[in-house]
Design a protein around this motif. Structure first.
Motif, PDB file in Angstrom:
ATOM      1  N   ASN A  79      13.957  95.059  -7.278  1.00  0.00           N
ATOM      2  CA  ASN A  79      14.332  96.399  -7.747  1.00  0.00           C
ATOM      3  C   ASN A  79      13.648  97.545  -7.009  1.00  0.00           C
ATOM      4  O   ASN A  79      13.622  98.660  -7.499  1.00  0.00           O
ATOM      5  CB  ASN A  79      14.120  96.530  -9.256  1.00  0.00           C
ATOM      6  CG  ASN A  79      15.019  95.589 -10.017  1.00  0.00           C
ATOM      7  OD1 ASN A  79      16.179  95.390  -9.652  1.00  0.00           O
ATOM      8  ND2 ASN A  79      14.496  94.970 -11.057  1.00  0.00           N
ATOM      9  N   ILE A  80      13.103  97.292  -5.817  1.00  0.00           N
ATOM     10  CA  ILE A  80      12.599  98.388  -4.985  1.00  0.00           C
ATOM     11  C   ILE A  80      13.807  99.211  -4.544  1.00  0.00           C
ATOM     12  O   ILE A  80      14.908  98.675  -4.365  1.00  0.00           O
ATOM     13  CB  ILE A  80      11.806  97.844  -3.773  1.00  0.00           C
ATOM     14  CG1 ILE A  80      11.098  98.983  -3.013  1.00  0.00           C
ATOM     15  CG2 ILE A  80      12.693  97.055  -2.838  1.00  0.00           C
ATOM     16  CD1 ILE A  80      10.173  98.500  -1.885  1.00  0.00           C
ATOM     17  N   THR A  81      13.629 100.499  -4.393  1.00  0.00           N
ATOM     18  CA  THR A  81      14.756 101.327  -3.956  1.00  0.00           C
ATOM     19  C   THR A  81      15.118 100.987  -2.513  1.00  0.00           C
ATOM     20  O   THR A  81      14.271 100.517  -1.737  1.00  0.00           O
ATOM     21  CB  THR A  81      14.444 102.828  -4.060  1.00  0.00           C
ATOM     22  OG1 THR A  81      13.417 103.150  -3.127  1.00  0.00           O
ATOM     23  CG2 THR A  81      14.050 103.223  -5.473  1.00  0.00           C
ATOM     24  N   VAL A  82      16.361 101.225  -2.176  1.00  0.00           N
ATOM     25  CA  VAL A  82      16.827 100.968  -0.819  1.00  0.00           C
ATOM     26  C   VAL A  82      16.019 101.796   0.180  1.00  0.00           C
ATOM     27  O   VAL A  82      15.584 101.284   1.214  1.00  0.00           O
ATOM     28  CB  VAL A  82      18.344 101.283  -0.691  1.00  0.00           C
ATOM     29  CG1 VAL A  82      18.794 101.220   0.750  1.00  0.00           C
ATOM     30  CG2 VAL A  82      19.151 100.324  -1.561  1.00  0.00           C
ATOM     31  N   ASP A  84      12.930 102.989  -0.112  1.00  0.00           N
ATOM     32  CA  ASP A  84      11.569 102.457   0.027  1.00  0.00           C
ATOM     33  C   ASP A  84      11.553 101.162   0.835  1.00  0.00           C
ATOM     34  O   ASP A  84      10.649 100.934   1.637  1.00  0.00           O
ATOM     35  CB  ASP A  84      10.930 102.229  -1.340  1.00  0.00           C
ATOM     36  CG  ASP A  84      10.580 103.530  -2.049  1.00  0.00           C
ATOM     37  OD1 ASP A  84      10.533 104.581  -1.376  1.00  0.00           O
ATOM     38  OD2 ASP A  84      10.352 103.490  -3.274  1.00  0.00           O
ATOM     39  N   ALA A  85      12.551 100.304   0.627  1.00  0.00           N
ATOM     40  CA  ALA A  85      12.630  99.050   1.389  1.00  0.00           C
ATOM     41  C   ALA A  85      12.820  99.333   2.876  1.00  0.00           C
ATOM     42  O   ALA A  85      12.184  98.702   3.730  1.00  0.00           O
ATOM     43  CB  ALA A  85      13.774  98.184   0.862  1.00  0.00           C
ATOM     44  N   SER A 141      22.417  95.199  -2.232  1.00  0.00           N
ATOM     45  CA  SER A 141      22.236  96.034  -3.417  1.00  0.00           C
ATOM     46  C   SER A 141      23.501  95.996  -4.254  1.00  0.00           C
ATOM     47  O   SER A 141      24.590  96.291  -3.758  1.00  0.00           O
ATOM     48  CB  SER A 141      21.927  97.472  -2.998  1.00  0.00           C
ATOM     49  OG  SER A 141      21.852  98.297  -4.138  1.00  0.00           O
ATOM     50  N   ASP A 143      23.903  97.904  -6.983  1.00  0.00           N
ATOM     51  CA  ASP A 143      24.190  99.252  -7.470  1.00  0.00           C
ATOM     52  C   ASP A 143      24.139 100.323  -6.383  1.00  0.00           C
ATOM     53  O   ASP A 143      24.387 101.485  -6.631  1.00  0.00           O
ATOM     54  CB  ASP A 143      23.242  99.629  -8.613  1.00  0.00           C
ATOM     55  CG  ASP A 143      21.774  99.650  -8.184  1.00  0.00           C
ATOM     56  OD1 ASP A 143      21.479  99.464  -6.984  1.00  0.00           O
ATOM     57  OD2 ASP A 143      20.922  99.858  -9.068  1.00  0.00           O
ATOM     58  N   ALA A 145      21.529 101.489  -5.025  1.00  0.00           N
ATOM     59  CA  ALA A 145      20.281 102.254  -5.087  1.00  0.00           C
ATOM     60  C   ALA A 145      19.038 101.369  -4.990  1.00  0.00           C
ATOM     61  O   ALA A 145      18.035 101.783  -4.441  1.00  0.00           O
ATOM     62  CB  ALA A 145      20.225 103.066  -6.374  1.00  0.00           C
ATOM     63  N   THR A 146      19.111 100.148  -5.541  1.00  0.00           N
ATOM     64  CA  THR A 146      17.960  99.248  -5.522  1.00  0.00           C
ATOM     65  C   THR A 146      18.351  97.916  -4.879  1.00  0.00           C
ATOM     66  O   THR A 146      19.517  97.510  -4.924  1.00  0.00           O
ATOM     67  CB  THR A 146      17.425  98.974  -6.949  1.00  0.00           C
ATOM     68  OG1 THR A 146      18.462  98.396  -7.730  1.00  0.00           O
ATOM     69  CG2 THR A 146      16.912 100.239  -7.604  1.00  0.00           C
ATOM     70  N   ILE A 147      17.345  97.238  -4.314  1.00  0.00           N
ATOM     71  CA  ILE A 147      17.590  95.955  -3.655  1.00  0.00           C
ATOM     72  C   ILE A 147      17.672  94.868  -4.718  1.00  0.00           C
ATOM     73  O   ILE A 147      16.802  94.754  -5.579  1.00  0.00           O
ATOM     74  CB  ILE A 147      16.459  95.630  -2.641  1.00  0.00           C
ATOM     75  CG1 ILE A 147      16.364  96.723  -1.581  1.00  0.00           C
ATOM     76  CG2 ILE A 147      16.661  94.255  -2.028  1.00  0.00           C
ATOM     77  CD1 ILE A 147      17.606  96.917  -0.744  1.00  0.00           C
ATOM     78  N   SER A 148      18.739  94.067  -4.662  1.00  0.00           N
ATOM     79  CA  SER A 148      18.907  92.988  -5.628  1.00  0.00           C
ATOM     80  C   SER A 148      18.735  91.614  -4.991  1.00  0.00           C
ATOM     81  O   SER A 148      18.496  90.642  -5.696  1.00  0.00           O
ATOM     82  CB  SER A 148      20.286  93.087  -6.294  1.00  0.00           C
ATOM     83  OG  SER A 148      21.298  93.124  -5.305  1.00  0.00           O
TER      84      SER A 148
END
Length: 161
Positions: A79-82, A84-85, A141, A143, A145-148
């Motif tokens: 769930n880190i943001t894209v 930030d990743a 991702s 969504d 927005a976050t890495i899944s």
């Protein structure tokens, strides 16, 4: 000049031969000193924080896919943001760009590449160069927005793998 005594000398005072300001400037000296120390401390802390990111734990290009996945999942946590990743991998030498999602239910995919740094010329080598390895990291991702999901692959494949 007596040790420990201040001797007036025009616009400055002297203590053991070192000029010390007095008058309106003297009152701002402690403030200036505190300001300079705090700036130095803040700069040092920022440099230490920056040093603790990419340089403290660089990507090891000569490792198995399973070990690389463990290392990458320390940086790209669930769930880190894209954004930030991408910053995290970019700071470690990966180049990333958007790609078409490879399966249903995935809003966006990003492919990040890392290649083994080139070897020095033969005259400068002590040993034979390591086999160049190309790493392919896919960040999915659901969504946008976050890495899944994080997928790791390399070429050439592992020996016996």
């Amino acid at each position: 000049m007596a040790t420990g005594k201040y001797m007036a000398n025009g616009a400055t005072c002297m203590k053991m031969g070192v000029p010390i300001a007095h008058g309106p400037v003297a009152g701002s000296f402690p403030f200036l000193l505190v300001f300079l120390v705090s700036i130095s401390a803040a700069t040092g802390c920022t440099a230490m924080r920056d040093a603790n990111t990419s340089n403290a734990d660089p990507f090891r290009d000569q490792q198995s896919t399973a070990d690389a996945e463990i290392q990458l999942k320390r940086w790209v946590t669930p769930n880190i943001t894209v954004v930030d990743a991408l910053q995290e991998l970019g700071s470690r030498g990966f180049s990333c760009e958007a790609t078409q999602p490879s399966s249903q239910g995935i809003e966006s995919s990003i492919l990040c590449l890392y290649s083994t740094p080139s070897s020095p010329p033969p005259a400068q080598r002590i040993t034979a160069p390591a086999t160049p390895i190309n790493w392919f990291i896919t960040l999915n991702s659901k969504d946008g927005a976050t890495i899944s999901d994080v997928q790791v692959a390399r070429t050439p494949g592992e020996i016996g793998g």
